[in-house]
Design a protein around this motif. Structure first.
Motif, PDB file in Angstrom:
ATOM      1  N   PRO A 253       0.822  -1.201   0.000  1.00  0.00           N
ATOM      2  CA  PRO A 253       0.000   0.000   0.000  1.00  0.00           C
ATOM      3  C   PRO A 253       0.866   1.266   0.000  1.00  0.00           C
ATOM      4  O   PRO A 253       1.894   1.327   0.693  1.00  0.00           O
ATOM      5  N   TYR A 254       0.444   2.233  -0.792  1.00  0.00           N
ATOM      6  CA  TYR A 254       1.043   3.574  -0.947  1.00  0.00           C
ATOM      7  C   TYR A 254       2.285   3.591  -1.819  1.00  0.00           C
ATOM      8  O   TYR A 254       2.802   4.661  -2.137  1.00  0.00           O
ATOM      9  N   THR A 270      -3.392   1.178  -3.265  1.00  0.00           N
ATOM     10  CA  THR A 270      -4.067   1.412  -1.983  1.00  0.00           C
ATOM     11  C   THR A 270      -4.452   0.090  -1.310  1.00  0.00           C
ATOM     12  O   THR A 270      -5.316   0.055  -0.438  1.00  0.00           O
ATOM     13  N   VAL A 275     -10.108   3.539  -2.395  1.00  0.00           N
ATOM     14  CA  VAL A 275     -10.171   4.881  -1.802  1.00  0.00           C
ATOM     15  C   VAL A 275     -10.877   5.819  -2.773  1.00  0.00           C
ATOM     16  O   VAL A 275     -10.461   5.953  -3.922  1.00  0.00           O
ATOM     17  N   SER A 277     -11.840   9.519  -4.160  1.00  0.00           N
ATOM     18  CA  SER A 277     -11.027  10.728  -4.192  1.00  0.00           C
ATOM     19  C   SER A 277     -11.859  11.987  -4.029  1.00  0.00           C
ATOM     20  O   SER A 277     -12.961  12.091  -4.555  1.00  0.00           O
ATOM     21  N   THR A 283     -10.642   5.873  -8.974  1.00  0.00           N
ATOM     22  CA  THR A 283     -10.407   4.679  -8.160  1.00  0.00           C
ATOM     23  C   THR A 283     -10.504   3.501  -9.115  1.00  0.00           C
ATOM     24  O   THR A 283     -11.468   3.404  -9.868  1.00  0.00           O
ATOM     25  N   LEU A 297      -5.292   4.306  -6.773  1.00  0.00           N
ATOM     26  CA  LEU A 297      -5.771   5.637  -7.163  1.00  0.00           C
ATOM     27  C   LEU A 297      -4.986   6.017  -8.398  1.00  0.00           C
ATOM     28  O   LEU A 297      -3.781   5.751  -8.484  1.00  0.00           O
ATOM     29  N   GLN A 391      -1.991  11.881  -1.684  1.00  0.00           N
ATOM     30  CA  GLN A 391      -1.621  11.854  -0.264  1.00  0.00           C
ATOM     31  C   GLN A 391      -2.754  12.423   0.577  1.00  0.00           C
ATOM     32  O   GLN A 391      -3.056  11.907   1.653  1.00  0.00           O
ATOM     33  N   ASP A 393      -5.975  12.343  -0.239  1.00  0.00           N
ATOM     34  CA  ASP A 393      -7.094  11.400  -0.281  1.00  0.00           C
ATOM     35  C   ASP A 393      -6.885  10.214   0.649  1.00  0.00           C
ATOM     36  O   ASP A 393      -7.843   9.675   1.196  1.00  0.00           O
ATOM     37  N   THR A 394      -5.646   9.773   0.793  1.00  0.00           N
ATOM     38  CA  THR A 394      -5.381   8.570   1.595  1.00  0.00           C
ATOM     39  C   THR A 394      -4.894   8.918   3.000  1.00  0.00           C
ATOM     40  O   THR A 394      -4.867   8.053   3.868  1.00  0.00           O
TER      41      THR A 394
END
Ligand code: ADP
Length: 490
Positions: A253-254, A270, A275, A277, A283, A297, A391, A393-394
């Motif tokens: 993730p990320y 993600t 996620v 937005s 997404t 994303l 960044q 959004d998450t």
């Protein structure tokens, strides 16, 4: 007999490419062939599905020959493809009913406007992860049913197959009508939470469920082909941007990647969480693998490397794209100059179709190098805007940015990107990340590679760019970019 190779088919917008990879993820043979772009009317873009198939098949044969191997040496075949482009064909004969309608084609803009006027934007976004746009496959299918003589009747008789390019190639290779989660998630017909075609959207667009492919894991055996000699399992389908994310081994993730081509495509993994937005990002499903689906994303920059083409072809400030680096390096900074290449408006997070390009901050001392440098930096600034949105959004900070695509060869650009993000920018040795992703997914499906961890070991770094400026300077730079953006929107 040892099966020491994976064959990846990379079906792109302008060319078909086939690559043979070995067990260390190295390219053994790489063959590509362009095909015709068809522009029947302004804003319309089509491809001949038979030309796509012909060039894809020819490059695959050529790559196998060039590698000096036989089908029996190939453990699996993986397909990655230009996304959203839509083909309709006859289930019995395999004959296309019409040319492929390409993702770039704007012919269904009016259908999209109607859907928006009906207030369906939120519903579509919630279910599919996408914004209503002609880009995606759903309205292209509706257009075919409404406009191609006999299409709707054929669909009613169960004789019509719809598919994105992965499905078309799979059908030609194996006779199987299927797709994978990553491609399905680009149709605007697929519910990315329920993992099923969305009946409400299918009804509204009049697309019968029976015309659509079965949706399966990206990594898994879809069928087998004997077109190259001994049977080869077709063991992966994956859309090109998601495949590049996988090829970059952005598994956690990320982890994120940016492909610097004509435009830039940023994807952030993600994990198992879709996620939504707040910044107009999409997404999407990254891939289905090992019994689970992972999400990403996605955000894009419309004018990326294209601004360098503009410097070269229109302003004639440079002779080659690569020269942008040497010219930019003649000055220590842009001297306050900003280029905002909003030639076709601005994408995420601004979504301003009325913005237009400009050059700001010119003084008597501004020269060619300042303008070239500012144009180059605009690619990094726009990408930073998209990544900043991800960044937000998450609520997560991305650990590093993995990069590929033609303009990622530019060291000055990559260094600036690292500075503007405040994180390492990592460039791999394999430029063909998209094909590598499909090879990885296919190899995993047949046990050619034992695990994702083993792939992380195979992936080789070319260069890491570490940030060289502090937070205060970075914030000041981003602030000045925002001022230039503001002017482009007035
Ligand atoms: P695409 O797949 O979109 O055709 P590529 O990945 O082949 O794009 O990258 C080509 C783009 O990258 C072009 O827009 C070109 O201007 C840009 N480009 C290529 N080399 C460089 C470079 N060294 N510096 C900056 N931009 C470059």
């Amino acid at each position: 007999m040892a099966k020491d190779f994976i064959l990846a088919l990379d079906q792109g917008t302008t060319s078909s490419r086939s690559i043979v990879f070995d067990g260390a993820g190295r390219i053994v043979a790489n063959v590509s062939e362009p095909f015709e772009q068809i522009y029947p009317k302004p804003g319309w873009v089509e491809h001949d599905p038979e030309a796509i198939w012909r060039t894809q098949l020819a490059t695959a044969h050529a790559a196998i020959a060039k590698a000096g191997i036989r089908a029996s040496d190939i453990a699996a075949l993986g397909v990655t493809n230009q996304r959203e482009t839509t083909v309709a064909w006859d289930r019995a004969t395999g004959q296309p009913l019409y040319n492929a309608i390409v993702w770039q084609c704007r012919r269904t803009t009016e259908i999209c406007d109607e859907l928006k006027a009906e207030g369906l934007s939120d519903e579509v976004r919630c279910r599919t992860g996408l914004v209503i746009d002609a880009y995606f496959s759903g309205t292209k299918m509706k257009w075919i049913l409404d406009n191609v003589p006999g299409a709707r009747e054929k669909a009613a008789r169960g004789e019509l197959c719809f598919g994105t390019i992965d499905s078309w190639l799979l059908f030609k290779l194996t006779g199987v009508h299927a797709t994978d989660y990553s491609n399905a998630s680009r149709t605007m017909l697929y519910n990315i939470h329920d993992l099923d075609w969305d009946d409400a959207i299918l009804d509204r667009l009049g697309v019968p469920r029976e015309t659509l492919p079965a949706v399966k894991a990206s990594s898994g055996v879809f069928g087998a082909t004997t077109l190259f000699g001994d049977e080869i399992p077709v063991a992966a389908l994956c859309g090109d941007q998601q495949s590049a994310l996988f090829g970059q081994t952005a598994f956690a993730p990320y982890e994120s990647k940016n492909t610097y081509g004509t435009g830039c495509f940023v994807l952030m993994n993600t994990g198992t969480l879709p996620v939504g937005s707040q910044h107009g990002l999409l997404t999407t499903i990254a891939w289905g693998l090992d019994g689970k689906v992972e999400y990403a994303l996605e955000g894009s920059v419309f004018i990326g490397g294209a601004v360098i083409q503009w410097l070269r072809d229109e302003l004639r400030l440079i002779a080659t794209a690569a020269e942008s680096e040497t010219v930019a390096a003649q000055v220590p900074d842009t001297g306050g100059v900003h280029v905002v290449p909003a030639f076709v408006g601005l994408g995420a997070p601004y979504w301003d179709m009325h913005a237009r390009g400009l050059i700001t901050g010119l003084t008597r001392g501004s020269n060619r190098a300042h303008i070239v440098r500012a144009a180059l930096e605009s690619i990094a600034f726009q990408s930073a805007d998209v990544i900043q949105s991800m960044q937000s959004d998450t609520g997560a900070r991305i650990p590093r940015l993995r990069v590929d695509g033609g303009a990622s060869a530019n060291n000055l650009l990559m260094q600036r990107q690292a500075d503007l993000l405040g994180i390492p920018v990592v460039r791999g040795q394999t430029i063909e990340t998209t094909a590598l992703g499909a090879a990885f997914l296919a190899g995993l499906a047949v046990g050619f590679w034992p695990s994702q961890e083993s792939l992380t070991g195979i992936w080789r770094e070319d260069r890491v760019f570490l940030p060289t400026i502090g937070d205060a300077e970075r914030m000041a730079d981003l602030q000045k970019w925002q001022e230039a953006i503001k002017r482009a929107r007035l």
